[in-house]
Write a protein that holds these residues in place. Structure first.
Motif, PDB file in Angstrom:
ATOM      1  N   GLU A   1     -37.021  46.228  38.912  1.00 33.35           N
ATOM      2  CA  GLU A   1     -36.789  45.157  37.933  1.00 33.35           C
ATOM      3  C   GLU A   1     -38.019  44.244  37.839  1.00 33.35           C
ATOM      4  O   GLU A   1     -38.446  43.882  36.741  1.00 33.35           O
ATOM      5  CB  GLU A   1     -35.548  44.349  38.320  1.00 33.35           C
ATOM      6  CG  GLU A   1     -35.076  43.382  37.262  1.00 33.35           C
ATOM      7  CD  GLU A   1     -34.492  44.058  36.027  1.00 33.35           C
ATOM      8  OE1 GLU A   1     -34.719  43.526  34.923  1.00 33.35           O
ATOM      9  OE2 GLU A   1     -33.838  45.110  36.137  1.00 33.35           O
ATOM     10  N   GLN A   2     -38.610  43.887  38.988  1.00 35.34           N
ATOM     11  CA  GLN A   2     -39.815  43.051  38.980  1.00 35.34           C
ATOM     12  C   GLN A   2     -40.954  43.747  38.242  1.00 35.34           C
ATOM     13  O   GLN A   2     -41.694  43.132  37.475  1.00 35.34           O
ATOM     14  CB  GLN A   2     -40.256  42.722  40.408  1.00 35.34           C
ATOM     15  CG  GLN A   2     -39.406  41.684  41.084  1.00 35.34           C
ATOM     16  CD  GLN A   2     -39.772  41.508  42.557  1.00 35.34           C
ATOM     17  OE1 GLN A   2     -40.430  42.356  43.154  1.00 35.34           O
ATOM     18  NE2 GLN A   2     -39.321  40.416  43.140  1.00 35.34           N
TER      19      GLN A   2
ATOM     20  N   THR B   1     -44.651  44.877  30.998  1.00 31.14           N
ATOM     21  CA  THR B   1     -43.764  44.958  29.839  1.00 31.14           C
ATOM     22  C   THR B   1     -44.154  46.070  28.872  1.00 31.14           C
ATOM     23  O   THR B   1     -43.341  46.478  28.049  1.00 31.14           O
ATOM     24  CB  THR B   1     -43.710  43.617  29.090  1.00 31.14           C
ATOM     25  OG1 THR B   1     -45.049  43.241  28.734  1.00 31.14           O
ATOM     26  CG2 THR B   1     -43.077  42.534  29.947  1.00 31.14           C
TER      27      THR B   1
ATOM     28  N   GLU C   1     -40.629  43.495  34.537  1.00 33.56           N
ATOM     29  CA  GLU C   1     -40.991  42.178  33.995  1.00 33.56           C
ATOM     30  C   GLU C   1     -42.504  41.966  34.028  1.00 33.56           C
ATOM     31  O   GLU C   1     -43.059  41.293  33.163  1.00 33.56           O
ATOM     32  CB  GLU C   1     -40.251  41.085  34.757  1.00 33.56           C
ATOM     33  CG  GLU C   1     -38.749  41.132  34.463  1.00 33.56           C
ATOM     34  CD  GLU C   1     -37.913  40.268  35.389  1.00 33.56           C
ATOM     35  OE1 GLU C   1     -38.492  39.486  36.179  1.00 33.56           O
ATOM     36  OE2 GLU C   1     -36.678  40.382  35.326  1.00 33.56           O
TER      37      GLU C   1
ATOM     38  N   ALA D   1     -36.660  43.908  30.398  1.00 36.81           N
ATOM     39  CA  ALA D   1     -35.795  44.319  31.501  1.00 36.81           C
ATOM     40  C   ALA D   1     -35.604  45.831  31.451  1.00 36.81           C
ATOM     41  O   ALA D   1     -35.996  46.490  30.491  1.00 36.81           O
ATOM     42  CB  ALA D   1     -34.451  43.602  31.393  1.00 36.81           C
TER      43      ALA D   1
END
Length: 123
Positions: A41-42, A48, A45, A2
C-alpha cells in the motif's frame, strides 16, 4: 493511487496496458500477506505511476490456478503486458523498491526479442 482489486473479468485488461503493473496474490487468512499489505500500500502511494493490484486467491481461485500460484503471497510484475517477475514470499520495503527499479530499468525491446527467440526454439 491506492491498490485496486482484480477479478477474472478485469485482470487481462489491467495487466495488458502499457506501463508497469504489480499484482499481489493474497488471502485474508495468510499472516505473511497481512504483513506485506501495508508495504504494498505504501508503495502504491509513493509510486503512483505504477498500478498496484491485488488478487484475493480465495475469491478469485481461477486466477490463482491460471498463474500457477501455489504459495501466497505471490508477487508478479507485468510491464507492457509481459510478465517479467513472479515470486512467492513477502518482500520487505527495500526489496520491493529494488524490484520496481529493476522493472523500470528493463529494455522491453530486448525482453520481447528474448521471448521471440525462446518461442522460435520451442517449434
Amino acid at each position: 493511487m491506492a491498490t485496486i482489486d482484480l477479478t477474472a473479468e478485469t485482470f487481462d485488461e489491467t495487466v495488458g496496458k502499457d506501463g508497469i503493473v504489480l499484482v499481489d496474490f493474497w488471502a485474508e487468512w495468510c499472516g505473511p500477506c497481512k504483513r506485506f499489505a501495508p508495504i504494498f500500500e505504501q508503495s502504491s502511494e509513493a509510486k503512483t505511476e505504477i498500478v498496484h493490484a491485488k488478487v484475493d486467491t480465495e475469491d478469485q481461485q481461477e486466477l490463482g490456478a491460471k498463474f500457477g500460484v501455489t504459495a501466497i503471497p505471490t508477487l508478479m510484475a507485468f510491464r507492457d503486458g509481459i510478465m517479467v517477475f513472479n515470486q512467492a514470499g513477502a518482500l520487505p520495503g527495500p526489496a520491493l523498491q529494488q524490484l520496481i527499479d529493476a522493472v523500470e530499468g528493463l529494455d522491453m525491446d530486448e525482453v520481447r526479442e528474448k521471448i521471440a527467440e525462446h518461442e522460435a526454439a520451442q517449434h
